[in-house]
Scaffold this motif. Sequence first.
Motif, mmCIF file in Angstrom:
data_model
loop_
_atom_site.group_PDB
_atom_site.id
_atom_site.type_symbol
_atom_site.label_atom_id
_atom_site.label_comp_id
_atom_site.label_asym_id
_atom_site.label_seq_id
_atom_site.Cartn_x
_atom_site.Cartn_y
_atom_site.Cartn_z
ATOM 1 N N THR A 133 -127.994 -39.598 3.909
ATOM 2 C CA THR A 133 -128.907 -39.615 5.049
ATOM 3 C C THR A 133 -130.284 -39.083 4.633
ATOM 4 O OG1 THR A 133 -127.065 -39.347 6.559
ATOM 5 C CG2 THR A 133 -129.234 -38.738 7.395
ATOM 6 N N ALA A 162 -126.233 -35.435 13.481
ATOM 7 C CA ALA A 162 -124.806 -35.382 13.811
ATOM 8 C C ALA A 162 -124.076 -36.365 12.907
ATOM 9 C CB ALA A 162 -124.614 -35.768 15.268
ATOM 10 N N ALA A 163 -122.789 -36.090 12.673
ATOM 11 C CA ALA A 163 -122.049 -36.952 11.751
ATOM 12 C C ALA A 163 -121.494 -38.177 12.473
ATOM 13 C CB ALA A 163 -120.937 -36.146 11.091
ATOM 14 N N ARG A 206 -124.948 -45.108 3.678
ATOM 15 C CA ARG A 206 -125.298 -43.690 3.496
ATOM 16 C C ARG A 206 -124.139 -42.790 3.925
ATOM 17 N NH1 ARG A 206 -129.133 -45.060 8.117
ATOM 18 N NH2 ARG A 206 -128.401 -43.842 9.881
HETATM 19 N N1 ASP Z 1 -123.761 -41.874 10.127
HETATM 20 C C1 ASP Z 1 -124.069 -40.771 9.268
HETATM 21 C C2 ASP Z 1 -122.856 -39.904 9.075
HETATM 22 O O1 ASP Z 1 -122.026 -39.794 9.937
HETATM 23 C C3 ASP Z 1 -125.231 -39.997 9.742
HETATM 24 C C4 ASP Z 1 -126.456 -40.873 9.686
HETATM 25 O O2 ASP Z 1 -126.725 -41.589 10.641
HETATM 26 O O3 ASP Z 1 -127.114 -40.882 8.657
HETATM 27 O O4 ASP Z 1 -122.690 -39.292 8.037
#
Ligand code: ASP
Length: 403
Positions: A299, A338-339, A376
């Motif tokens: 990210t 946030a993940a 990512r």
């Molecule tokens: N989707 C990514 C994750 O959960 C976070 C992002 O949008 O970069 O790690």
Amino acid sequence: MYLKVKIHTQILIAIVLGAMVGLALGEKAEHLKIVGDMFIKLLKMIIIPLILASMVAGIISLGDARRLGRIGLKTFVYYMATTLLAVTVGLLLVNLIKPGVGVDMGAEAAVDMAGRETPSLGSIIKDIIPENPIAAMAENKVLSVIFLSLLLGIAISRIGEKARPLMALFESFNAVMMKITDWIMLLAPVGVFALIAYTIGTMGLSVLRPLAVYMLTVILGLSIHAVITLPVLLSLFGKYSPLKFIRDMFSAVATAFSTASSAATLPITMECLRENTGVSNKVASFVLPLGATVNMDGTALYEAVAAMFIAQAYGISLNIGQQLVIMLTATLASIGAAAIPGAGLVTMVIVLKAVNLPEEGIGMILAVDRILDMMRTAVNVWGDACGTTVVARLEGEELKVQL
Ligand code: ASP
């Protein structure tokens, strides 16, 4: 073991089949969404109880708080260093390739940032302390649950004899959660298949063309980080073979790719690490949930490249000082993200604001965000897994593959 090997072969087949079915079905792949959503819901259902149970049980088994402090320090140093390395690679590439120079701003789409509130760093830190522990769990506030688990684990360890029933309770709760994770993992091939078919079918490949060079820059950066930087660290400090490690972690990385959520992938990452690498529950239960929430190398790299791309497209040149600001804010923004899917796109506003770039620039890259999000997130999870293994080794653990 047999089951594990079989599962990751199945997941590989699921990805290929999913891509083919997605291409064949096109828009009709939308009907598969429900299957993918059910898989993600199963994963999400288990995250909070799994973090609570495994962290408390892990801390209890660590014994003393000093050891926890030592692991915490190593974790912090590793996570910060790798994120900064990732951003550096991204910035070098974007300066070399210059994907934004000459981009037609006519393609710019207006973007509605309403409702996509960017949290300030202060509020992220403040919100770690839950006002109400039950509400924090109900609202899936991972950082708050980590905080709560730390407190519970340390207090139970301190009290000792009198807290013995609670120790037994959390240990048994943890074993039960791991069993449920095992079952969910059996469904991973079906979930991954449906998610990939849906994404590829409904995305439409035509959106990719105008942004191809930008995408390639991000993908190249992510690849360098995943294939060179992290494996080098893994062999140097983790003394673990990267080739064996990718086989060990394949199910987790593939799940991250298809769900685009580090949090949803956490149960599977934990399972892969414990089962295949020999990393102890003590280390995994602490380093991994924290990593899934704050350590996002992919990210950070993406945000730095995207911000520079927007600057180049608008014809704004940024000097070294400003690029250093991008480096720091992209690191902070990745910690704050946030993940969950798309979170990086939202916190990128922090980076853009820091160097006065137009927020509307996000509109340009929106169309290809999902596919880059998948990539990512896979790198984020890969980074967490490498970090946990390195910390375990630095803590003197015997892992399954000694180099
Ligand atoms: N989707 C990514 C994750 O959960 C976070 C992002 O949008 O970069 O790690």
